[in-house]
Design a protein around this motif. Structure first.
Motif, PDB file in Angstrom:
ATOM      1  N   UNK A 166       3.506  14.792 -10.040  1.00 16.17           N
ATOM      2  CA  UNK A 166       2.311  14.222 -10.833  1.00 16.17           C
ATOM      3  C   UNK A 166       2.502  13.047 -11.480  1.00 16.17           C
ATOM      4  N   UNK A 167       3.681  12.786 -12.134  1.00 15.80           N
ATOM      5  CA  UNK A 167       4.012  11.454 -12.529  1.00 15.80           C
ATOM      6  C   UNK A 167       4.037  10.396 -11.524  1.00 15.80           C
ATOM      7  N   UNK A 168       4.360  10.890 -10.361  1.00 16.15           N
ATOM      8  CA  UNK A 168       4.033   9.764  -9.154  1.00 16.15           C
ATOM      9  C   UNK A 168       2.664   9.428  -9.073  1.00 16.15           C
ATOM     10  N   UNK A 169       1.798  10.393  -9.118  1.00 16.12           N
ATOM     11  CA  UNK A 169       0.423  10.413  -8.691  1.00 16.12           C
ATOM     12  C   UNK A 169      -0.301   9.467  -9.817  1.00 16.12           C
ATOM     13  N   UNK A 170      -0.112   9.888 -11.028  1.00 14.94           N
ATOM     14  CA  UNK A 170      -0.989   9.442 -12.031  1.00 14.94           C
ATOM     15  C   UNK A 170      -0.125   8.295 -13.142  1.00 14.94           C
ATOM     16  N   UNK A 171       1.190   8.428 -13.193  1.00 14.02           N
ATOM     17  CA  UNK A 171       1.978   7.425 -13.867  1.00 14.02           C
ATOM     18  C   UNK A 171       2.097   8.240 -15.400  1.00 14.02           C
ATOM     19  N   UNK A 172       1.409   9.470 -15.672  1.00 10.15           N
ATOM     20  CA  UNK A 172       1.267  10.127 -16.808  1.00 10.15           C
ATOM     21  C   UNK A 172       2.716  10.934 -16.967  1.00 10.15           C
ATOM     22  N   UNK A 173       3.297  11.058 -17.927  1.00  6.68           N
ATOM     23  CA  UNK A 173       4.412  12.074 -18.406  1.00  6.68           C
ATOM     24  C   UNK A 173       3.877  13.283 -18.841  1.00  6.68           C
ATOM     25  N   UNK A 174       4.122  14.325 -18.419  1.00  3.72           N
ATOM     26  CA  UNK A 174       3.648  15.593 -19.055  1.00  3.72           C
ATOM     27  C   UNK A 174       5.016  16.644 -19.046  1.00  3.72           C
ATOM     28  N   UNK A 175       5.206  17.191 -19.995  1.00  5.07           N
ATOM     29  CA  UNK A 175       6.315  18.141 -20.239  1.00  5.07           C
ATOM     30  C   UNK A 175       6.413  19.153 -19.354  1.00  5.07           C
ATOM     31  N   UNK A 176       7.466  19.536 -18.716  1.00  4.45           N
ATOM     32  CA  UNK A 176       7.705  20.746 -17.680  1.00  4.45           C
ATOM     33  C   UNK A 176       7.020  21.947 -18.089  1.00  4.45           C
ATOM     34  N   UNK A 177       7.185  22.066 -19.676  1.00 11.67           N
ATOM     35  CA  UNK A 177       6.810  23.450 -20.178  1.00 11.67           C
ATOM     36  C   UNK A 177       5.336  23.594 -19.925  1.00 11.67           C
TER      37      UNK A 177
END
Length: 266
Positions: free
Chosen positions: A238-249
């Motif tokens: 997801x980060x590779x696609x969007x550059x957004x960091x989302x918690x694993x939880x």
């Protein structure tokens, strides 16, 4: 998972599952070049086939020889592999101490197994024993990673040839046990030889507790399913696609919804 991630990141986006026959993979990848498409994930049997169909590969994907994530940027498709770092993170969260050393057994010889070998050999600096029902496929992995100058090695072996008392980690990277509660890739007799501190990690997560995990726990060993790896590889994709960091939880909660607290409205 990714729907929850888009929501958590405040982004408008959708994630769709598509069944693609092997013969249709080249055409399916070409559709990813369309404007507005961020990329895709690949599962069996496409992870290795896609290598020669993309414009570029990350060092991890090239070294592993398998792609699980495709990233689209300005008409170019790059193949990545987030399985390996996802597995690393999941194993670390399960308390596996890479610095303690010990042999690692990888069960299977497909794309997931290649990611597991990369994780243990390159990231964890452990010796790896590859065990597979078709011995020739295990040999192919060992030969691909052969490096006479390296301190650590990959060995293809039958189960009876593995030094089980010296194994600290067993990773099931095969499909054995998937949606099959009584199927296991490894006889309990081999698990019984493991030291008490060993961890048995099953990449399978359907069912949540596999036969391999039950056998390991019955012997007093630690065991875990593949949900952690699934969540972390998705987070990295997801980060590779969007550059957004989302918690694993966020990803884990989407996989296994948490029970409502007392007093919550249904």
């Amino acid at each position: 998972m990714h729907g929850a991630a888009f929501q958590a990141a405040g982004l408008a986006g959708t994630y769709e599952a598509r069944r693609v026959p092997a013969a249709d993979l080249p055409a399916a990848l070409e559709t990813l070049r369309q404007p507005g498409v961020l990329g895709a994930n690949l599962s069996l049997p496409h992870k290795e086939t896609a290598l020669g169909l993309l414009d570029d590969l990350t060092p991890a994907a090239r070294a592993i020889g398998a792609v699980n994530t495709v990233v689209h940027r300005e008409g170019q498709l790059t193949g990545d592999n987030t399985d390996a770092p996802g597995l690393w993170q999941a194993l670390s969260e399960e308390g596996y101490a890479w610095e303690q050393g010990g042999n690692v057994v990888v069960l299977g010889a497909g794309g997931a197994a290649r990611a597991a070998v990369y994780t243990a050999l390159i990231l964890g600096e452990q010796n790896v024993w590859v065990v597979n029902r078709t011995f020739g496929r295990a040999q192919a992995i060992a030969q691909a990673w052969a490096n006479p100058d390296a301190e650590f090695q990959v060995v293809a072996a039958e189960a009876q040839a593995v030094p089980w008392p010296e194994v600290s980690l067993v990773i099931n990277a095969s499909s054995a046990g998937l949606n099959a509660p009584t199927e296991t890739p490894l006889d309990a007799a081999w698990l019984a030889q493991l030291p008490a501190h060993a961890l048995v990690y099953d990449m399978v997560y359907k069912p949540l507790e596999t036969c391999l995990m039950r056998d390991a726990r019955a012997l007093g060993l630690r065991a875990a399913n593949g949900l952690g790896m699934l969540a972390h590889q998705a987070r990295l994709a997801f980060t590779a696609w969007t550059s957004a960091e989302v918690p694993a939880q966020v990803f884990l909660d989407a996989l296994v919804p948490q029970p409502a607290a007392p007093g919550d409205q249904a």
